[in-house]
Design a protein around this motif. Structure first.
Motif, PDB file in Angstrom:
ATOM      1  N   THR A 117      52.956  14.410  43.415  1.00 17.16           N
ATOM      2  CA  THR A 117      53.835  14.042  44.863  1.00 17.16           C
ATOM      3  C   THR A 117      53.169  14.742  45.839  1.00 17.16           C
ATOM      4  O   THR A 117      53.155  16.168  45.632  1.00 17.16           O
ATOM      5  N   ILE A 118      52.902  14.366  46.807  1.00 12.67           N
ATOM      6  CA  ILE A 118      52.400  14.793  48.081  1.00 12.67           C
ATOM      7  C   ILE A 118      53.026  14.337  49.178  1.00 12.67           C
ATOM      8  O   ILE A 118      52.983  13.186  49.338  1.00 12.67           O
ATOM      9  N   ASN A 119      53.581  14.966  49.972  1.00 13.06           N
ATOM     10  CA  ASN A 119      54.461  14.468  51.190  1.00 13.06           C
ATOM     11  C   ASN A 119      55.582  13.677  50.745  1.00 13.06           C
ATOM     12  O   ASN A 119      55.750  12.781  51.314  1.00 13.06           O
ATOM     13  N   LEU A 168      47.747  19.248  38.839  1.00 17.41           N
ATOM     14  CA  LEU A 168      49.403  19.419  39.293  1.00 17.41           C
ATOM     15  C   LEU A 168      49.423  20.697  40.168  1.00 17.41           C
ATOM     16  O   LEU A 168      50.166  20.467  41.046  1.00 17.41           O
ATOM     17  N   LYS A 169      49.063  21.717  39.754  1.00 19.54           N
ATOM     18  CA  LYS A 169      49.014  22.892  40.618  1.00 19.54           C
ATOM     19  C   LYS A 169      48.386  22.433  41.852  1.00 19.54           C
ATOM     20  O   LYS A 169      48.996  23.129  42.893  1.00 19.54           O
ATOM     21  N   LEU A 170      47.231  21.916  41.915  1.00 23.57           N
ATOM     22  CA  LEU A 170      46.648  21.677  43.262  1.00 23.57           C
ATOM     23  C   LEU A 170      47.661  20.812  43.923  1.00 23.57           C
ATOM     24  O   LEU A 170      47.676  21.176  45.463  1.00 23.57           O
ATOM     25  N   ALA A 171      48.113  19.747  43.389  1.00 28.82           N
ATOM     26  CA  ALA A 171      49.110  18.883  44.165  1.00 28.82           C
ATOM     27  C   ALA A 171      50.162  19.725  44.735  1.00 28.82           C
ATOM     28  O   ALA A 171      50.664  19.418  46.039  1.00 28.82           O
ATOM     29  N   SER A 210      50.416  23.104  45.300  1.00 29.16           N
ATOM     30  CA  SER A 210      50.164  23.841  46.522  1.00 29.16           C
ATOM     31  C   SER A 210      49.721  22.939  47.963  1.00 29.16           C
ATOM     32  O   SER A 210      50.514  23.246  48.869  1.00 29.16           O
ATOM     33  N   LEU A 211      49.238  21.758  47.882  1.00 26.88           N
ATOM     34  CA  LEU A 211      49.227  21.117  49.043  1.00 26.88           C
ATOM     35  C   LEU A 211      50.591  20.455  49.456  1.00 26.88           C
ATOM     36  O   LEU A 211      51.004  20.522  50.827  1.00 26.88           O
ATOM     37  N   GLU A 212      51.277  20.253  48.561  1.00 32.26           N
ATOM     38  CA  GLU A 212      52.878  19.723  48.929  1.00 32.26           C
ATOM     39  C   GLU A 212      53.662  21.108  49.436  1.00 32.26           C
ATOM     40  O   GLU A 212      54.268  20.652  50.570  1.00 32.26           O
ATOM     41  N   SER A 213      53.417  22.066  48.989  1.00 36.05           N
ATOM     42  CA  SER A 213      53.832  23.462  49.639  1.00 36.05           C
ATOM     43  C   SER A 213      53.616  23.650  51.100  1.00 36.05           C
ATOM     44  O   SER A 213      54.246  23.830  51.932  1.00 36.05           O
ATOM     45  N   ARG A 214      52.296  23.217  51.214  1.00 29.94           N
ATOM     46  CA  ARG A 214      51.762  23.439  52.814  1.00 29.94           C
ATOM     47  C   ARG A 214      52.082  22.305  53.633  1.00 29.94           C
ATOM     48  O   ARG A 214      52.511  22.647  54.750  1.00 29.94           O
ATOM     49  N   VAL A 215      52.394  21.294  53.079  1.00 33.46           N
ATOM     50  CA  VAL A 215      53.271  20.146  53.853  1.00 33.46           C
ATOM     51  C   VAL A 215      54.358  20.427  54.314  1.00 33.46           C
ATOM     52  O   VAL A 215      54.843  20.382  55.473  1.00 33.46           O
ATOM     53  N   GLU A 216      55.133  21.038  53.323  1.00 35.84           N
ATOM     54  CA  GLU A 216      56.509  21.225  53.382  1.00 35.84           C
ATOM     55  C   GLU A 216      56.589  22.739  54.279  1.00 35.84           C
ATOM     56  O   GLU A 216      57.613  22.572  55.468  1.00 35.84           O
ATOM     57  N   GLU A 217      55.796  23.572  54.478  1.00 32.25           N
ATOM     58  CA  GLU A 217      55.830  24.702  55.263  1.00 32.25           C
ATOM     59  C   GLU A 217      55.366  24.101  56.846  1.00 32.25           C
ATOM     60  O   GLU A 217      56.105  24.618  57.945  1.00 32.25           O
ATOM     61  N   LEU A 269      50.992  15.404  59.095  1.00 31.21           N
ATOM     62  CA  LEU A 269      51.358  16.448  58.304  1.00 31.21           C
ATOM     63  C   LEU A 269      50.481  16.629  57.230  1.00 31.21           C
ATOM     64  O   LEU A 269      50.083  18.103  56.910  1.00 31.21           O
ATOM     65  N   THR A 270      49.908  15.652  56.696  1.00 26.97           N
ATOM     66  CA  THR A 270      48.945  15.633  55.412  1.00 26.97           C
ATOM     67  C   THR A 270      47.671  16.128  55.964  1.00 26.97           C
ATOM     68  O   THR A 270      47.102  16.914  55.390  1.00 26.97           O
ATOM     69  N   VAL A 271      47.233  15.879  57.106  1.00 22.28           N
ATOM     70  CA  VAL A 271      45.953  15.970  57.760  1.00 22.28           C
ATOM     71  C   VAL A 271      46.161  17.659  58.033  1.00 22.28           C
ATOM     72  O   VAL A 271      45.171  18.389  57.798  1.00 22.28           O
ATOM     73  N   MET A 272      47.118  17.801  58.660  1.00 19.34           N
ATOM     74  CA  MET A 272      47.317  19.321  59.183  1.00 19.34           C
ATOM     75  C   MET A 272      47.036  20.255  57.885  1.00 19.34           C
ATOM     76  O   MET A 272      46.569  21.233  57.841  1.00 19.34           O
ATOM     77  N   ALA A 273      47.886  19.759  56.765  1.00 23.04           N
ATOM     78  CA  ALA A 273      47.821  20.706  55.659  1.00 23.04           C
ATOM     79  C   ALA A 273      46.294  20.620  54.915  1.00 23.04           C
ATOM     80  O   ALA A 273      45.912  21.745  54.601  1.00 23.04           O
ATOM     81  N   ALA A 274      45.729  19.619  54.940  1.00 26.38           N
ATOM     82  CA  ALA A 274      44.168  19.683  54.378  1.00 26.38           C
ATOM     83  C   ALA A 274      43.405  20.308  55.322  1.00 26.38           C
ATOM     84  O   ALA A 274      42.608  21.055  54.681  1.00 26.38           O
TER      85      ALA A 274
END
Length: 127
Positions: free
Chosen positions: A7-9, A26-29, A31-38, A51-56
């Motif tokens: 699950t991402i975004n 799963l851990k990578l996803a 981490s990315l999800e955490s960045r999106v939420e932040e 949001l996804t592009v900014m996290a990336a």
């Protein structure tokens, strides 16, 4: 090939990975999800794609910094290896010089002992 859902975004994606890599993916996803939420917490709802592009981009920025630090550390490591090799060479040279000096001193002592033995042996008897 193994498949897992991440699950991402807020969206689920089915991802393929090599056997045994499921937990890592799963851990990578996560981490990315955490960045999106932040980022969502900082900027609010500015659009899922943004949001996804900014996290990336945040992840890429950190990766670039980490790579630069790694290259700098590799350079420092190479310098330290060179210093170590030079120190080892100096130590080896010093050891050889000390061994030569000790051998020369031993030779002089031996010659002095021989001269003294001849002098005492060929000299006048005391008594």
């Amino acid at each position: 090939m193994s498949h897992i859902n991440v699950t991402i975004n807020g969206r689920q994606y089915r991802m393929a990975c090599e056997e045994g890599q499921e937990v890592r993916l799963l851990k990578l996803a996560e981490s990315l999800e955490s960045r999106v939420e932040e980022l969502r917490g900082k900027f609010g709802e500015i659009g899922d794609a943004r949001l996804t592009v900014m996290a990336a981009l945040t992840v890429c920025d950190e990766l670039l910094d980490a790579n630069q630090r790694m290259h700098a550390l590799e350079g420092e490591l190479e310098n330290l290896r060179s210093v170590r090799v030079a120190a080892t060479d100096r130590a080896r040279t010093t050891q050889i010089a000390v061994a030569n000096a000790l051998n020369a001193a031993a030779d002089r002592i031996e010659k002095t002992t021989q001269v003294l033995n001849r002098t005492i042996g060929g000299g006048v008897a005391i008594g």
